[in-house]
Write a protein that holds these residues in place. Structure first.
Motif, mmCIF file in Angstrom:
data_model
loop_
_atom_site.group_PDB
_atom_site.id
_atom_site.type_symbol
_atom_site.label_atom_id
_atom_site.label_comp_id
_atom_site.label_asym_id
_atom_site.label_seq_id
_atom_site.Cartn_x
_atom_site.Cartn_y
_atom_site.Cartn_z
ATOM 1 N N UNK A 76 -1.396 0.733 -5.711
ATOM 2 C CA UNK A 76 -2.129 0.888 -4.449
ATOM 3 C C UNK A 76 -2.181 2.361 -4.083
ATOM 4 N N UNK A 77 -2.960 2.667 -3.058
ATOM 5 C CA UNK A 77 -3.053 4.045 -2.591
ATOM 6 C C UNK A 77 -1.690 4.527 -2.103
ATOM 7 N N UNK A 78 -1.466 5.819 -2.158
ATOM 8 C CA UNK A 78 -0.151 6.382 -1.814
ATOM 9 C C UNK A 78 0.199 6.206 -0.337
ATOM 10 N N UNK A 79 -0.755 5.834 0.504
ATOM 11 C CA UNK A 79 -0.463 5.626 1.926
ATOM 12 C C UNK A 79 0.012 4.202 2.206
ATOM 13 N N UNK A 80 0.054 3.357 1.186
ATOM 14 C CA UNK A 80 0.356 1.944 1.409
ATOM 15 C C UNK A 80 1.784 1.605 1.008
ATOM 16 N N UNK A 81 2.533 1.038 1.962
ATOM 17 C CA UNK A 81 3.862 0.497 1.715
ATOM 18 C C UNK A 81 3.886 -0.938 2.221
ATOM 19 N N UNK A 82 4.267 -1.864 1.363
ATOM 20 C CA UNK A 82 4.286 -3.287 1.699
ATOM 21 C C UNK A 82 5.722 -3.774 1.720
ATOM 22 N N UNK A 83 6.109 -4.489 2.770
ATOM 23 C CA UNK A 83 7.461 -5.033 2.865
ATOM 24 C C UNK A 83 7.397 -6.527 3.169
ATOM 25 N N UNK A 84 8.453 -7.214 2.780
ATOM 26 C CA UNK A 84 8.642 -8.631 3.106
ATOM 27 C C UNK A 84 9.966 -8.713 3.850
ATOM 28 N N UNK A 85 9.951 -9.183 5.091
ATOM 29 C CA UNK A 85 11.133 -9.090 5.949
ATOM 30 C C UNK A 85 11.403 -10.405 6.667
ATOM 31 N N UNK A 111 6.178 0.814 -2.444
ATOM 32 C CA UNK A 111 6.593 2.013 -1.723
ATOM 33 C C UNK A 111 5.610 3.142 -2.009
ATOM 34 N N UNK A 112 4.786 3.471 -1.020
ATOM 35 C CA UNK A 112 3.768 4.522 -1.148
ATOM 36 C C UNK A 112 2.925 4.333 -2.412
ATOM 37 N N UNK A 113 2.521 3.092 -2.597
ATOM 38 C CA UNK A 113 1.620 2.762 -3.702
ATOM 39 C C UNK A 113 2.306 2.342 -4.987
ATOM 40 N N UNK A 114 3.640 2.548 -5.097
ATOM 41 C CA UNK A 114 4.371 2.225 -6.331
ATOM 42 C C UNK A 114 5.021 0.849 -6.209
ATOM 43 N N UNK A 115 4.780 -0.018 -7.178
ATOM 44 C CA UNK A 115 5.391 -1.342 -7.183
ATOM 45 C C UNK A 115 6.879 -1.232 -7.496
ATOM 46 N N UNK A 116 7.718 -1.699 -6.574
ATOM 47 C CA UNK A 116 9.169 -1.561 -6.719
ATOM 48 C C UNK A 116 9.857 -2.832 -7.201
ATOM 49 N N UNK A 221 -6.794 -2.205 -2.635
ATOM 50 C CA UNK A 221 -5.582 -1.544 -2.151
ATOM 51 C C UNK A 221 -5.559 -0.066 -2.521
ATOM 52 N N UNK A 222 -6.111 0.265 -3.673
ATOM 53 C CA UNK A 222 -6.103 1.652 -4.130
ATOM 54 C C UNK A 222 -7.106 2.515 -3.375
ATOM 55 N N UNK A 223 -8.086 1.895 -2.726
ATOM 56 C CA UNK A 223 -9.144 2.674 -2.093
ATOM 57 C C UNK A 223 -9.136 2.541 -0.578
ATOM 58 N N UNK A 224 -8.132 1.864 0.000
ATOM 59 C CA UNK A 224 -8.150 1.545 1.410
ATOM 60 C C UNK A 224 -7.510 2.626 2.267
ATOM 61 N N UNK A 225 -7.916 2.665 3.565
ATOM 62 C CA UNK A 225 -7.335 3.556 4.558
ATOM 63 C C UNK A 225 -6.726 2.685 5.640
#
Length: 265
Positions: A76-85, A111-116, A221-225
């Motif tokens: 994903x784009x570097x501005x995207x961080x996804x969490x499951x809480x 985390x900032x576009x990187x799949x962890x 996801x890679x192109x989104x703002x």
């Protein structure tokens, strides 16, 4: 019943009636590729279907996810961080322990576009040499546990919602998303738009009906703002079923170009 404390039944009925009446007179949405802005009320469906399901470990390990074997890669784009809480108090997907007795936790998936990591129950975690992320869910004691989402959300970005809209001269603004589905193998998705408007000169214009969004999760996801002002997505996913509390969710999202299904003009 406590859901009605935050949104009374009368208010929910009024919203539904207003949307239904407005759609009666709305013209059909134009078809074609165009910019799309998803409001904070609509973006949750996108992340749930287009990204969330593909990060459930049983699908990833079976090769049935577009994210299979991509730990450590940029998805994903570097501005995207996804969490499951699952630790958020009072939310529909929250709990003290999952259905295998693993304590609830907050898991950073992207985390900032990187799949962890993926979402694990005990069995899938053992296969990958990992620890369970506390996502073991089961329909009942008659069913085996499987890894599924809890409260899945995107961490706020830095762009204000109004700025995103103003920077989009023309396109489609989605205030409310309907149902959707995704092919987890390749990431392709399709969503129904329940309430949508044309974007005209950077402003919300006339309402349209019958719109659908067709695209690909990783590509979008890679192109989104994403915007800075966000609400949390409350999803409760069990074997064979997925639902969500009708609250605002996710940052405002702009997809520079996506296929909109509608009337060919």
């Amino acid at each position: 019943m406590e859901l009605f404390e935050t949104e009374p039944l009368e208010l929910a009925a009024e919203k539904a009636a207003r949307r239904a009446v407005m759609m009666l007179s709305a013209r059909k949405a134009p078809a074609g590729r165009m910019p799309v802005v998803l409001s904070s009320e609509a973006g949750g469906t996108m992340i749930h279907e287009a990204v969330g399901h593909g990060l459930e470990a049983d699908l990833a390990q079976s090769g049935l996810s577009v994210y299979s074997g991509k730990i450590g890669q940029q998805i994903a784009a570097s501005v995207i961080t996804v969490v499951d809480d699952a630790t958020l108090p009072g939310r529909r997907g929250s709990f003290c322990v999952d259905d295998e007795g693993t304590g609830a936790q907050r898991t950073v998936l992207v985390d900032r576009g990187i799949l962890k990591t993926y979402l694990y129950d005990r069995l899938t975690a053992m296969k990958d040499g990992m620890r369970s992320t506390g996502n073991g869910r089961r329909e009942s004691y008659r069913h085996r546990p499987i890894p599924r989402m809890t409260n899945t959300m995107i961490v706020p970005g830095t762009t204000k919602p109004g700025e995103i809209l103003r920077s989009t001269p023309n396109g489609l603004f989605v205030r409310k998303m309907g149902g959707g589905q995704v092919n987890t193998v390749n990431g392709d998705f399709v969503f129904e738009v329940s309430e949508g408007y044309l974007i005209e000169n950077g402003r919300i214009g006339e309402p349209v009906r019958g719109a659908t969004l067709v695209g690909n999760g990783p590509a979008s996801s890679c192109r989104s703002i994403w915007s800075a002002r966000t609400w949390i997505l409350h999803r409760y996913v069990r074997q064979g079923r997925a639902g969500f509390a009708g609250e605002r969710c996710q940052p405002t999202l702009r997809i520079p170009e996506i296929t909109v299904g509608g009337e060919v003009v």
